[in-house]
Design an enzyme around this catalytic site. Structure first.
Site, PDB file in Angstrom:
ATOM      1  N   HIS A   1     -43.103  47.061 153.730  1.00 34.82           N
ATOM      2  CA  HIS A   1     -43.168  47.041 152.578  1.00 34.82           C
ATOM      3  C   HIS A   1     -43.446  45.931 151.606  1.00 34.82           C
ATOM      4  O   HIS A   1     -43.286  46.012 150.212  1.00 34.82           O
ATOM      5  CB  HIS A   1     -42.002  47.816 151.730  1.00 34.82           C
ATOM      6  CG  HIS A   1     -41.599  49.267 152.114  1.00 34.82           C
ATOM      7  ND1 HIS A   1     -40.285  49.596 152.369  1.00 34.82           N
ATOM      8  CD2 HIS A   1     -42.535  50.263 152.556  1.00 34.82           C
ATOM      9  CE1 HIS A   1     -40.453  50.855 152.891  1.00 34.82           C
ATOM     10  NE2 HIS A   1     -41.481  51.535 153.009  1.00 34.82           N
TER      11      HIS A   1
ATOM     12  N   GLU B   1     -49.731  49.346 145.713  1.00 36.30           N
ATOM     13  CA  GLU B   1     -50.316  48.534 146.897  1.00 36.30           C
ATOM     14  C   GLU B   1     -51.541  48.616 147.334  1.00 36.30           C
ATOM     15  O   GLU B   1     -52.217  47.724 147.660  1.00 36.30           O
ATOM     16  CB  GLU B   1     -49.382  49.403 148.144  1.00 36.30           C
ATOM     17  CG  GLU B   1     -48.000  49.216 148.370  1.00 36.30           C
ATOM     18  CD  GLU B   1     -47.216  49.836 149.306  1.00 36.30           C
ATOM     19  OE1 GLU B   1     -47.035  49.368 150.461  1.00 36.30           O
ATOM     20  OE2 GLU B   1     -47.083  51.397 149.012  1.00 36.30           O
TER      21      GLU B   1
ATOM     22  N   ARG C   1     -34.737  58.370 158.728  1.00 37.49           N
ATOM     23  CA  ARG C   1     -34.235  57.191 159.445  1.00 37.49           C
ATOM     24  C   ARG C   1     -32.858  57.050 159.169  1.00 37.49           C
ATOM     25  O   ARG C   1     -32.372  56.928 157.944  1.00 37.49           O
ATOM     26  CB  ARG C   1     -35.114  56.347 159.155  1.00 37.49           C
ATOM     27  CG  ARG C   1     -36.683  56.322 159.634  1.00 37.49           C
ATOM     28  CD  ARG C   1     -37.405  55.140 159.133  1.00 37.49           C
ATOM     29  NE  ARG C   1     -38.901  55.490 159.141  1.00 37.49           N
ATOM     30  CZ  ARG C   1     -39.732  55.130 158.005  1.00 37.49           C
ATOM     31  NH1 ARG C   1     -39.235  53.821 157.560  1.00 37.49           N
ATOM     32  NH2 ARG C   1     -40.886  55.155 158.222  1.00 37.49           N
TER      33      ARG C   1
ATOM     34  N   ASN D   1     -55.875  53.139 153.901  1.00 34.89           N
ATOM     35  CA  ASN D   1     -54.419  53.175 154.502  1.00 34.89           C
ATOM     36  C   ASN D   1     -54.496  54.430 155.441  1.00 34.89           C
ATOM     37  O   ASN D   1     -54.244  55.495 155.333  1.00 34.89           O
ATOM     38  CB  ASN D   1     -53.475  53.539 153.279  1.00 34.89           C
ATOM     39  CG  ASN D   1     -51.973  53.547 153.808  1.00 34.89           C
ATOM     40  OD1 ASN D   1     -51.960  53.292 155.092  1.00 34.89           O
ATOM     41  ND2 ASN D   1     -51.098  53.463 153.229  1.00 34.89           N
TER      42      ASN D   1
ATOM     43  N   ARG E   1     -54.677  48.444 154.946  1.00 34.10           N
ATOM     44  CA  ARG E   1     -53.149  48.389 154.996  1.00 34.10           C
ATOM     45  C   ARG E   1     -53.003  48.209 156.384  1.00 34.10           C
ATOM     46  O   ARG E   1     -53.455  49.113 157.165  1.00 34.10           O
ATOM     47  CB  ARG E   1     -52.330  49.381 154.326  1.00 34.10           C
ATOM     48  CG  ARG E   1     -51.043  49.190 154.761  1.00 34.10           C
ATOM     49  CD  ARG E   1     -50.135  50.479 154.500  1.00 34.10           C
ATOM     50  NE  ARG E   1     -48.587  50.241 154.628  1.00 34.10           N
ATOM     51  CZ  ARG E   1     -48.078  51.155 155.069  1.00 34.10           C
ATOM     52  NH1 ARG E   1     -48.275  52.603 155.306  1.00 34.10           N
ATOM     53  NH2 ARG E   1     -46.572  50.872 155.362  1.00 34.10           N
TER      54      ARG E   1
END
Length: 400
Positions: free
Chosen positions: A180, A385, A241, A7, A91
């Site tokens: 996600h 993940e 964010r 990743n 990823r």
């Protein structure tokens, strides 16, 4: 089969090496401060000991080469040679409409990933650097790309289209994509495995909440709506964010503050959210500590954070026509039990009842936290993940 999962971020490279025969994690860790002074590799040994090795790591190929060297290192390694690594899974954040599933990496796939860079300029370039680094260092090894956006490609047009001129969708691909996806896919399937119910028959809402956060509505095994949009800014309040905002407010601020496109992007991505509202931190642990001390802005930020989660869960229950399973995951979802309680305690109208005693203090475990008579099964499922990426890689490469 041994599969290495990478990743790659702009300043980090996380990795896990799996033995898929027994679904064992052989090695895991990551490079941090990549390209900056003080860069280092941190990894965990099988006995749980954590090791930190400082080294000048100016870019991704050097970092990945260092990670590979540790995997075969006489002191820290877990394999004898690179020949034991059968494949590498990556990823990849944005696949636009090009990819609705994981794929084996080919020159054609890389070309399409390059075309998606404009939609994820902060994420796709380092993802591509990881792929190219492996191609350079281990040219014979097969690689698979697993896309954050792929799971959400089942959303219907009425869920992903913006109310903008259709020509912008055709010219630039402006629509909601969601992110996600690998996490939402993993925890929703895992929840059904735990409960012993058929995945394709359930109405599931998954809440991946943390510094970044998104909520997804899953019906009959398919994503039908999700809170993030063209970029990871839309939806929930996040660490830095802003989440949902009136576009007119941004136009107003551009005029009053003299902001250009880069300035607006910096505002909504890096200076807003929990950090912007509280003025304290983007870390929810710091916010909860400040709330306990009576800080009013921290209390407001936490209230907004929790309210957005509850609002999306309610909206997606409406979109699904009900909810069978609600799953919490991500850093906050797995560990901040107060947020889970606050979000669920006003959901009695849905027949949702949380077991306060069971939820209280529970962190990082697979657990049902609703009462036996709750009409909605509420669960905590830690995400994985990396395992999902390794599993996809195994599935794709064993088909050929």
């Amino acid at each position: 089969m041994k599969i290495l999962v990478l990743n790659c971020g702009s300043s980090s490279v996380k990795y896990k090496l799996f033995n898929m025969d027994g679904q064992d994690v052989l090695a895991q860790g990551g490079v941090e401060k990549l390209g900056m002074p003080g860069s280092f590799l941190k990894f965990t040994l099988p006995d749980g000991e954590k090791v930190v090795l400082e080294k000048d790591l100016p870019e991704h190929t050097v970092a990945i080469e260092f990670i590979l060297s540790i995997l075969i290192d006489e002191k820290y390694g877990c394999i004898q040679s690179y020949n034991e690594i059968d494949a590498v899974g990556h990823r990849v954040v944005h696949g636009a409409e090009e990819f609705n599933s994981s794929v084996e990496i080919t020159p054609e796939v890389i070309g399409k990933m390059v075309e998606c860079i404009d939609l994820a300029p902060l994420h796709n370039p380092p993802n591509l650097k990881g792929i190219r680094a492996i191609s350079s260092l281990l040219p014979e090894i097969r690689q698979v790309g697993v896309f954050d956006t792929a799971f959400h490609q089942t959303m219907p047009p009425y869920a992903y289209m913006y109310g903008l001129p259709y020509s912008y969708y055709k010219k630039y691909g402006i629509r909601r994509y969601g992110f996600h996806g690998t996490s939402h896919r993993y925890v929703s399937r895992r929840a059904c495995d735990i409960l012993g119910v058929r995945y394709e028959d359930q109405k599931i809402i998954t809440a991946h909440i943390g510094n970044g956060g998104s909520i997804t509505a899953i019906k009959d095994g398919k994503s039908v709506d999700t809170s993030m949009g063209l970029t990871p800014v839309e939806g929930l309040l996040m660490g830095t964010r802003c989440g949902d905002i009136d576009a007119g407010a941004l136009a107003y601020l551009m005029d009053r503050e003299g902001l250009d496109a880069k300035g607006v992007s910096d505002l909504i991505n890096k200076r807003s959210g929990v950090w912007g509202l509280s003025g304290i931190s983007s870390d929810m642990r710091d916010i909860e500590a400040a709330v306990a001390d009576g800080d009013k802005r921290a209390t407001m930020a936490l209230d907004v954070y929790n309210y957005r989660i509850r609002k999306y869960i309610g909206a997606y229950a409406a979109a699904l026509g009900g909810c069978d399973i609600l799953v919490f995951t991500g850093g906050v979802g797995e560990n901040q039990w107060r947020t889970r309680q606050v979000v669920c305690e006003n959901m009695e109208y849905m027949g949702m009842k949380i077991d306060v005693a069971k939820n209280d203090g529970m962190r990082g475990e697979e657990m049902v936290i609703s009462t036996p008579d709750s009409k909605v099964t509420v669960m905590v499922v830690p995400t994985d993940e990396e395992y999902m990426i390794a599993s996809d890689t195994l599935e794709i490469l064993t088909k050929k």
